[in-house]
Design a protein around this motif. Structure first.
Motif: not given
Length: 207
Positions: A13-19, A22-30, A57-62
């Protein structure tokens, strides 16, 4: 869930965040995914929720990240050579039986599948589609697992015309329409979505 399986899913999953953008929160999630994966590998326990957030929105992103990861995992053969994933830090035998990984991946998706915590886009998306069809404009609607989706206007349900399977509204990630079709959509209906206009298409991104 076994820590070993949790670790594998987090790394993928961490390596799929590029799909996703990549805002600041998604980088934190990674970063959190890699951290939880390491903790699981070291048998130090892990946090299944991975980075709690009150932002819809962050919940949906996850959820969509794990749904996308699951579509990759479910496409694996029963016995698969996962050596290609060593570049992601996934250390499996060359010949790996994937059925336990697939079951664990589905559990991860269900763990984050909480529509009540997502932004409520269903009505808005249905209104957009109905407006386009009423004005005889086409649309292309895509889900997170890269399926082409259509709307059953009578039942107000989304479905995949290829396999007739029903699709959840929160699996939808974007819609493409013609620039001409954009002119009939009131601006207030587009607020809350990220839109991108090109010469030949207008893309409405639901995240």
């Amino acid at each position: 869930m076994h820590p070993y399986l949790f670790s594998i899913i987090c790394k993928i999953a961490a390596n799929q965040t590029y799909c996703f953008e990549c805002d600041e929160w998604r980088l934190k999630l990674r970063e959190a995914l890699f951290e939880q994966s390491t903790m699981a590998d070291l048998d130090m326990g892990f946090e299944a929720e991975i980075l709690f957030t009150k932002d819809p929105k962050q919940n949906l992103c996850k959820y969509q990240l794990f749904k996308y990861t699951d579509s990759l995992i479910q496409s694996l053969n029963y016995v698969e050579n996962l050596s290609i994933w060593r570049v992601f830090g996934v250390n499996c035998n060359d010949e790996y039986e994937t059925h336990f990984l697939k079951m664990a991946s589905l559990d991860m998706v269900h763990n984050f599948e909480k529509p009540e915590l997502f932004p409520q886009y269903k009505t808005k998306i249905i209104e957009l589609v109905n407006m386009l069809l009423a004005n005889k404009y086409g649309y292309e609607l895509r889900s997170v697992d890269e399926k082409y989706i259509k709307l059953d206007q009578k039942q107000e349900l989304f479905y995949c015309p290829d396999d007739k399977s029903e699709a959840n509204w929160y699996d939808l990630i974007y819609m493409i329409i013609s620039p001409e079709a954009k002119q009939i959509i009131p601006q207030h209906m587009l607020e809350g979505f990220k839109c991108q206009e090109l010469n030949y298409q207008f893309t409405i991104n639901f995240l």
